[in-house]
Scaffold this active site. Structure first.
Site, mmCIF file in Angstrom:
data_model
loop_
_atom_site.group_PDB
_atom_site.id
_atom_site.type_symbol
_atom_site.label_atom_id
_atom_site.label_comp_id
_atom_site.label_asym_id
_atom_site.label_seq_id
_atom_site.Cartn_x
_atom_site.Cartn_y
_atom_site.Cartn_z
ATOM 1 N N ARG A 50 0.781 -1.114 -0.194
ATOM 2 C CA ARG A 50 0.062 0.004 -0.062
ATOM 3 C C ARG A 50 0.881 1.326 0.064
ATOM 4 O O ARG A 50 1.595 1.728 0.912
ATOM 5 C CB ARG A 50 -0.767 0.142 1.176
ATOM 6 C CG ARG A 50 -2.040 -0.851 1.036
ATOM 7 C CD ARG A 50 -2.754 -0.718 0.236
ATOM 8 N NE ARG A 50 -4.264 -1.568 0.107
ATOM 9 C CZ ARG A 50 -5.017 -1.440 -0.860
ATOM 10 N NH1 ARG A 50 -4.971 -0.912 -1.920
ATOM 11 N NH2 ARG A 50 -6.423 -2.313 -0.712
ATOM 12 N N ALA A 62 -11.493 -6.625 -0.436
ATOM 13 C CA ALA A 62 -12.189 -5.399 -0.520
ATOM 14 C C ALA A 62 -11.928 -4.621 -1.837
ATOM 15 O O ALA A 62 -10.914 -4.858 -2.714
ATOM 16 C CB ALA A 62 -11.856 -4.411 0.727
ATOM 17 N N GLU A 83 -15.176 -8.396 -6.583
ATOM 18 C CA GLU A 83 -13.911 -8.192 -5.579
ATOM 19 C C GLU A 83 -13.440 -9.355 -4.962
ATOM 20 O O GLU A 83 -12.173 -9.616 -5.184
ATOM 21 C CB GLU A 83 -13.963 -7.018 -4.691
ATOM 22 C CG GLU A 83 -14.203 -5.782 -5.478
ATOM 23 C CD GLU A 83 -13.063 -5.125 -5.971
ATOM 24 O OE1 GLU A 83 -11.793 -5.721 -5.791
ATOM 25 O OE2 GLU A 83 -13.151 -4.095 -6.740
ATOM 26 N N GLU A 87 -9.840 -10.690 -6.335
ATOM 27 C CA GLU A 87 -8.659 -10.794 -5.342
ATOM 28 C C GLU A 87 -8.107 -12.334 -4.979
ATOM 29 O O GLU A 87 -7.146 -12.234 -4.631
ATOM 30 C CB GLU A 87 -8.969 -9.639 -4.227
ATOM 31 C CG GLU A 87 -9.136 -8.408 -4.465
ATOM 32 C CD GLU A 87 -8.925 -7.449 -3.246
ATOM 33 O OE1 GLU A 87 -9.130 -7.882 -2.372
ATOM 34 O OE2 GLU A 87 -8.941 -6.301 -3.411
ATOM 35 N N SER A 104 -13.462 6.225 8.423
ATOM 36 C CA SER A 104 -12.708 7.471 8.954
ATOM 37 C C SER A 104 -13.520 8.573 8.573
ATOM 38 O O SER A 104 -13.231 9.492 7.713
ATOM 39 C CB SER A 104 -11.173 7.240 8.479
ATOM 40 O OG SER A 104 -10.520 8.333 9.048
ATOM 41 N N PRO A 105 -14.590 8.914 9.160
ATOM 42 C CA PRO A 105 -15.590 10.144 8.920
ATOM 43 C C PRO A 105 -14.915 11.230 8.763
ATOM 44 O O PRO A 105 -15.324 12.298 8.409
ATOM 45 C CB PRO A 105 -16.656 10.190 9.648
ATOM 46 C CG PRO A 105 -16.351 9.022 10.943
ATOM 47 C CD PRO A 105 -15.076 8.224 10.569
ATOM 48 N N GLY A 106 -13.921 11.592 9.670
ATOM 49 C CA GLY A 106 -13.162 12.686 10.084
ATOM 50 C C GLY A 106 -12.054 13.146 8.842
ATOM 51 O O GLY A 106 -11.777 14.030 8.762
ATOM 52 N N GLU A 110 -15.932 8.546 2.140
ATOM 53 C CA GLU A 110 -16.201 7.007 1.647
ATOM 54 C C GLU A 110 -17.009 6.196 2.954
ATOM 55 O O GLU A 110 -16.800 6.505 3.861
ATOM 56 C CB GLU A 110 -15.021 6.403 1.258
ATOM 57 C CG GLU A 110 -15.012 4.995 0.889
ATOM 58 C CD GLU A 110 -13.511 4.246 0.502
ATOM 59 O OE1 GLU A 110 -13.352 4.245 -0.611
ATOM 60 O OE2 GLU A 110 -12.852 3.812 1.653
ATOM 61 N N GLU A 132 -2.286 -4.750 -9.503
ATOM 62 C CA GLU A 132 -1.986 -5.452 -8.379
ATOM 63 C C GLU A 132 -1.176 -6.600 -7.973
ATOM 64 O O GLU A 132 -1.142 -7.329 -9.166
ATOM 65 C CB GLU A 132 -3.469 -5.810 -7.948
ATOM 66 C CG GLU A 132 -4.175 -4.669 -7.682
ATOM 67 C CD GLU A 132 -5.803 -4.885 -7.282
ATOM 68 O OE1 GLU A 132 -6.322 -4.225 -6.554
ATOM 69 O OE2 GLU A 132 -6.300 -5.745 -7.891
#
Length: 282
Positions: A50, A62, A83, A87, A104-106, A110, A132
């Site tokens: 990543r 995912a 997916e 994958e 991660s709403p802050g 998404e 990938e």
């Protein structure tokens, strides 16, 4: 309040609303994560590099919904099926929707929908698309926690959604010497700081009266936040803290007032929401 596009790339745009900066996907804005367990009790995980963190990571299978032109408008379940196959090489006889919400709403708009995949049968090699390099791991559910600790010790990042996946398959996963979150003890009362704790000299003389007694070795993890409201991302983070760190307890500490003046529900209401949101770890 108006939104401002600060920068935009092919897949993400950086937004500003008032003083708040966040990212959003340029496409559908939704993602899916699949909790896949084979008939003989092996959890299917993926590992890949990543760039955002500069190392490899262990994750649930995912991907994004409608991330290519030919997939525009696809249903969440269709994206999950696609997916999983892409994958891992597995097809599922049944996909069960579990929950969805922002991870991660802050930081990003998404949302992620979780599905449980059962009746797995391998029909392809997996490994992702041409861009990938995905390694597929199939680990007995009872051994996943140990596997994750070993990978983490080897420098591999562990996506906290994996611990959520273990929760969804009914595994405690945490080592036996870890103690669940204890929210029964009352912490400091609000005085005059945004966090609800006045840092005055005389306060430190009364810490034994204010704070709960430290358990066992006295190693306590602090999970602070506004919790307006607490959500699945907070619960996954608390679960990961207990499972990956040598902690006796995790203390969940809602702020009394947001340090930047953001409007929130009443402190007492957020405390009660926290008690309910984290009760499953008790």
């Amino acid at each position: 309040m108006t939104e401002e596009v600060m920068a935009e790339g092919k897949y993400l745009r950086l937004m500003r609303r008032g003083r708040w900066e966040y990212a959003e996907r340029t496409g559908d804005g939704r993602a899916v994560a699949i909790v896949a367990v084979t008939d003989d009790g092996r959890m299917v995980l993926v590992e890949q590099f990543r760039p955002a963190i500069g190392r490899r990571a262990i994750e649930l299978p995912a991907g994004l919904v409608g991330d290519r032109t030919e997939f525009e408008g696809e249903a969440l379940s269709v994206a999950a099926e696609r997916e999983l196959l892409e994958e891992t090489g597995y097809a599922a006889e049944q996909l069960e929707f579990l929950t969805d919400g922002p991870p991660s709403p802050g930081a990003i708009s998404e949302t992620i929908a979780f599905f449980r995949a059962t009746g797995l049968r391998r029909v392809a090699a997996g490994g992702g698309d041409e861009s990938e390099d995905i390694v597929v791991h199939e680990i007995p559910v009872a051994d996943v926690a140990q596997f994750l600790r070993e990978r983490e010790n080897a420098g591999i990042a562990i996506d906290s959604k994996v611990w959520g996946g273990l929760f969804f398959v009914g595994s405690t996963a945490a080592p036996p010497d870890r103690v669940p979150i204890d929210l029964s003890a009352t912490g400091p009362v609000r005085a005059d700081s945004p966090t609800g704790l006045a840092l005055r000299d005389e306060l430190f003389e009364r810490l034994d009266e204010i704070l709960p007694a430290l358990p066992e070795s006295g190693r306590v993890g602090i999970l602070g936040g506004t919790f307006n409201p607490p959500h699945v991302g907070h619960a996954l983070l608390a679960h990961a803290m207990l499972a990956t760190e040598q902690l006796d307890q995790v203390w969940v500490v809602p702020v009394f007032e947001h340090p930047f003046g953001k409007e929130s529900a009443a402190f007492e209401d957020r405390m009660e929401m926290c008690r309910r949101a984290f009760a499953h770890l008790g």
